[in-house]
Scaffold this active site. Structure first.
Site, PDB file in Angstrom:
ATOM      1  N   LYS A  79       0.853  -1.182   0.000  1.00 19.61           N
ATOM      2  CA  LYS A  79       0.000   0.000   0.000  1.00 19.61           C
ATOM      3  C   LYS A  79       0.893   1.237   0.000  1.00 19.61           C
ATOM      4  O   LYS A  79       1.930   1.261   0.688  1.00 19.61           O
ATOM      5  CB  LYS A  79      -0.883  -0.028   1.259  1.00 19.61           C
ATOM      6  CG  LYS A  79      -1.963   1.051   1.302  1.00 19.61           C
ATOM      7  CD  LYS A  79      -2.850   0.862   2.544  1.00 19.61           C
ATOM      8  CE  LYS A  79      -4.006   1.852   2.594  1.00 19.61           C
ATOM      9  NZ  LYS A  79      -4.877   1.614   3.779  1.00 19.61           N
ATOM     10  N   SER A 154      -9.830   1.417   2.639  1.00 20.21           N
ATOM     11  CA  SER A 154      -8.961   2.243   1.818  1.00 20.21           C
ATOM     12  C   SER A 154      -7.857   1.485   1.103  1.00 20.21           C
ATOM     13  O   SER A 154      -7.266   2.006   0.165  1.00 20.21           O
ATOM     14  CB  SER A 154      -8.318   3.324   2.692  1.00 20.21           C
ATOM     15  OG  SER A 154      -7.426   2.718   3.626  1.00 20.21           O
ATOM     16  N   SER A 178      -9.963  -1.006   6.816  1.00 18.49           N
ATOM     17  CA  SER A 178      -9.353  -0.775   5.500  1.00 18.49           C
ATOM     18  C   SER A 178      -8.617  -1.962   4.898  1.00 18.49           C
ATOM     19  O   SER A 178      -8.205  -1.904   3.744  1.00 18.49           O
ATOM     20  CB  SER A 178      -8.397   0.420   5.566  1.00 18.49           C
ATOM     21  OG  SER A 178      -9.133   1.618   5.550  1.00 18.49           O
TER      22      SER A 178
END
Lengths: 475, 487
Positions: A79, A154, A178
């Site tokens: 990420k 996310s 997330s």
């Protein structure tokens, strides 16, 4: 359903045994990226050259007979809120565009030491604020299972990268769901470890008391292996627990016989009937594997969402104050300091980030602190008490990960409150600092995957993984 | 800054029965190798922006790790200030400024490490210490262009982050100080304690010790008045001046029918006045909340006790001991000066070698100002010198001459030096003869002296000292003259 891609465990084994090479595995993944990335937009950056070098090094090490790490040659995506030395780390925000950290996050170092091949940095909701990966300065990520739909967020880029076969595994961060929610929406295993089990050093902070890093994988065994690599004490993170990482791979076959599985007696409204049906199937599967189902209640559950949307923005308002244009990242030049701050932050942050900074600043302000932030902290204690009471009766709790399957792009962007409701089942774990993971368990509406969430008390990872493995066997 | 604690620079009383109420907030940089939350060096005077790292610069993802040595020094200081050491937490104090890299300062807020201490000042005045807490320092801005040296009106600003993250302890007194003398004594005593326990080099000129002063005025017995905080008070002298100025300013405002606004004021040392920096209305809302990147600081009792056991004798106790040894007042200037120089042990060594401690106190104060805690002259030689003077083998003047020579040469045997100079005190009969001669020569002065004019003695003593070429003992001469007059 998801195409079956090779697992982390298989890839590592095949490379170590010489059945394939790290380079060959990497090129297969790069090939898939070539084919579909323009459609999916999972990555902010594909680090092709560095990945090729790392893979070549792994192959050379194999030839030289060197001892290999447990992830040698496994392509892993990160990420884009994890610091990578000399490689752009943007948090999908214009304000950090072009910034190259001078250091690696601890989890990145541990992946490297395990021999993993970092294949790229994945898209996210700006600064990890969102549940659909539509709040990115670099455009939304699409769900590889249905590109008209969101991958969740996310960590949507990390989920999509694994679901699309761009990487064998990826790391995400989970502040209020997330990792687990996109795992659920993309048909993957996603783990939010106990707070403090995985180092936050080098993870760009959203809400420091809630943030935890965890893996996305196709299988529970892959998730266990990834956790064993990234977890364990880190002296560079003061909130890192002093314990060594417990073994997870070794408990997966132990089953759930005699275990007590908690079921929410008062399920909140808003779940799709197909999701609830899969929950019933999950309880039944565990029961037939020898577990008992116990009804439990979490009376404070209904306050958690509100509390979360005070605590997380409050911490974020402070964590994101450093993006001021003085030292790094974007700067909009103006005549003086204060207008430079304003202009830089106005141009650098997207709408959702601004909304949360304002919310958090307000919640911490003199005269409002007790009514908002102070009360939210009380809810945090209440939900922790609720969990403590529940865990007297059961070993783990099962809930849906998300009330719905993956929803269409743009469906919730105009109404932040609807978007916030995506996290209703995931947020309590973060507030309590406990462990939880999402396991794919069949499909719901539109033949899209449904995830079952296994919640466990702090450091209950071994029990949690046993239940997850059982669900995986039954699905 | 030496002996400011005892300098008789008394503040004048306030008019019309006004009383001032003063509290001090003193920031000191701890003498650690590295910063409060990172391994970056804590060193003054290096090239700008060389002692930095991701934590210092507040780079994304960087996390603070508390420096154990800083905690130890904070505890040392707390114990020396008679504080209770308690489990403590860190908060974030949020505000934007270019030399504040994270846009928040990590500081202790409602649960500081040291609470409820006190310090004793001369006259048994007890000043309460509310707290002595840990926090990190900011970077340093230099504003280029413009006239004021401040950010407003400057062309650009340069920021040096070497100081950012340097460990500080902020020592907050209770509002127990009632005049500027006490304030100066407080700062000087705090500085001595900091040096004694090795917590800080406490150099006000380098900014490793910085004072903010809170001043209000009231009529005795009334509730506290509205206070103003004065910043930029960078010397002990300025502490006294700023307080006296500010108290008078507030009295002027109140007596002309005005009210005091709560505000932060800036001390302008060259103008000798304070002026408004910011009012309460435009003060920042710091939005304090618990720092989630750190955990409870809970030093175990065993560690605290081992720190307590390792504390050196503190200045107040050393002054008491020196006063006891020398017979001097423990609040006298010489006692303060000697302890501040660390020469009290030397005087004890002189006494141990059979010397006269009271004379040694005078010698050392006068002649050893440049010598530090371990003077080169051997203590036994100073002991001998005090014995020679006590036994009237030398006059005070002769002893002083020999002392100067010993200091200049870094030592020497006073017996040999006295012999070489031909110093020997005259016996009393020789002095009696000189007194007779002087009375005969200075009949006028003698008559005046006998008539009760004490000043007239000076001329007689002068004549006798001249005749003896300085060998006569002044005290003996005076005694003979007084005896003659009494007849």
């Amino acid at each position: 359903m998801t195409k079956s891609f090779a697992t982390v465990v298989d890839i590592a084994q095949d490379i170590a045994s010489g059945k394939t090479s790290a380079t060959e595995v990497l090129e297969q993944h790069l090939q898939r990226i070539n084919e579909r990335e323009s459609e999916i937009n999972a990555f902010n950056l594909v680090t092709t050259e560095q990945a090729r070098q790392t893979a070549a090094q792994v192959d050379a090490d194999i030839k030289a007979g060197k001892k290999l790490g447990p992830l040698a040659g496994v392509p892993v995506a990160l990420k884009d809120n994890m610091c990578t030395r000399g490689i752009e780390t943007t948090c999908s925000s214009k304000i950090l565009e072009g910034w190259k950290p001078p250091y690696d996050a601890t989890v990145v170092t541990r992946l490297q030491q395990a021999g993993a091949v970092m294949i790229g940095k994945t898209n996210l909701d700006e600064f990890a604020m969102g549940s659909s990966t539509e709040n990115s300065a670099f455009g939304p990520t699409k769900n590889p299972l249905d590109t008209s739909r969101v991958p969740g967020g996310s960590s949507g880029g990390s989920a999509a990268a694994v679901a699309a076969g761009f990487a064998a595994a990826s790391l995400g961060s989970d502040t209020g769901g997330s990792i687990r929610q996109p795992a659920s929406l993309c048909g993957l295993v996603g783990v939010k470890p106990t707070y403090g089990l995985v180092s936050r050093q080098g993870i760009v902070a959203f809400a420091s008391s809630l943030d935890q890093v965890g893996p996305f994988t196709h299988t529970v065994a892959d998730a266990a292996l990834m956790m064993e690599v990234i977890g364990g004490h880190d002296p560079l993170d003061s909130t890192s627990l002093p314990q060594p990482m417990p073994s997870l791979s070794s408990v997966l076959e132990q089953g759930v016989k005699g275990m007590r599985i908690g079921r929410l007696a008062d399920m909140p409204d808003g779940c799709e009937p197909e999701v609830l049906a899969r929950m019933d199937a999950a309880y039944a599967a565990l029961q037939s594997a020898g577990a008992t189902i116990v009804d439990i209640s979490l009376p404070s559950l209904s306050y958690c969402l509100t509390a979360y949307y005070l605590v997380a923005p409050a911490e974020a308002s402070s964590n994101l104050a450093r993006y001021d244009g003085v030292r790094y990242g974007m700067r909009v030049e103006t005549g003086d300091l204060h207008s430079m701050y304003g202009a830089t932050r106005a141009a650098g942050f997207g709408a959702e980030v601004k909304r949360r900074i304002m919310l958090g600043t307000y919640a911490l302000s003199a005269g409002y602190f007790d009514a908002y932030y102070g009360k939210a902290l009380k809810v945090r204690r209440l939900i922790a008490n609720d969990f403590a009471a529940a865990y007297e009766k059961c070993d783990v709790i099962l809930t849906p990960t998300s009330p719905t399957v993956a929803f269409p792009l743009g469906d919730k962007t105009s109404d932040p409150l609807t978007m916030y409701l995506c996290d209703i089942f995931t947020i309590p774990t973060n507030l309590a600092g406990h462990a939880a993971m999402s396991v794919p368990f069949g499909t719901g509406a539109h033949n899209l995957p449904v995830g079952v969430q296994v919640l466990a008390p702090a450091l209950g990872e071994q029990t949690m993984f046993r239940v997850a493995a059982e669900l995986e066997r039954a699905s | 800054m030496s002996n400011a604690s005892s300098a008789p620079q008394h503040s004048t009383a306030l008019p019309n029965g006004w009383e001032m109420v003063v509290g001090l907030e003193v920031h000191v940089e701890l003498d650690t190798k590295t910063k409060l939350f990172s391994a970056s060096p804590n060193r003054f005077g290096d090239e700008p922006n060389t002692n930095i790292d991701p934590v210092t610069l507040g780079l994304p993802g960087a996390l603070p790790v508390l420096n154990k040595h800083a905690v130890e020094l904070a505890i040392r200081l707390g114990l020396a200030l008679n504080c209770k050491v308690q489990p403590s937490t860190f908060h974030r104090k949020n505000y934007f400024y270019q030399d504040m890299p994270k846009a928040y300062q990590i500081s202790q807020y409602d649960q500081p490490i040291n609470i409820d201490g006190y310090m004793m000042l001369p006259g048994d005045v007890r000043i309460g210490i509310e707290r002595a807490h840990l926090e990190e320092d900011t970077g340093k801005s230099t504003h280029i262009g413009g006239t004021s040296g401040r950010i407003h009106g400057s062309d650009y600003s340069l920021v040096d982050f070497n100081r950012a993250g340097v460990p500080l302890v902020e020592i907050v007194s209770r509002p127990d100080i009632r005049n500027s003398d006490q304030a100066r004594q407080y700062v000087a005593e705090l500085r001595s304690i900091l040096l004694a326990v090795g917590a800080s080099d406490a150099k006000m000129e380098e900014g490793s010790m910085r004072c903010d002063v809170n001043v209000s005025v009231r009529k005795p017995g009334e509730p506290f008045g509205t206070r103003c905080e004065i910043k930029n008070v960078n010397s002990i002298r300025a502490v006294g001046k700023a307080i006296d100025y500010e108290a008078r300013r507030q009295i002027d405002v109140l007596e002309s029918g005005g009210t005091i606004r709560q505000e932060t004021r800036h001390w302008d040392d060259s103008e000798g006045r304070t002026h408004t920096l910011r009012t309460k209305e435009d003060a920042d809302d710091y939005r304090y909340f618990l720092e989630p990147d750190l955990v409870l600081l809970d030093p175990d009792q065993e560690w605290i006790e081992s720190i307590r056991a390792s504390l050196p004798m503190l200045p107040a106790a050393r002054r008491a001991q020196l006063a006891e040894l020398t017979g001097a007042n423990k609040e006298s200037e010489s006692v303060y000066v000697i302890v501040e120089r660390g020469q009290d042990e030397y005087i004890a060594a002189v006494a141990n070698a059979g010397g006269d401690a009271a004379r040694a106190l005078v010698y050392v104060q006068q002649a050893f100002a440049e010598e530090g805690a371990s003077p080169k002259v051997a203590a036994k030689d100073i002991a001998t010198l005090t014995q020679m003077e006590r036994d009237a083998k030398l006059t005070a003047t002769q002893a002083k001459t020999i002392l100067s020579e010993m200091v200049a040469n870094g030592g020497g045997d006073p017996v040999a030096l006295a012999a070489a100079k031909g110093f020997e005190a005259l016996d009393t009969s020789a002095v009696e003869a000189m007194v007779d001669a002087a009375i005969a020569q200075q009949a006028d002065a003698w008559a005046k002296y006998c008539a009760g004019e004490e000043k007239a003695m000076g001329a007689l003593v002068g004549a006798i000292m001249k005749a003896s070429q300085g060998k006569a003992d002044g005290k003996v001469v005076t005694a003979i003259l007084q005896a003659r007059r009494a007849k």
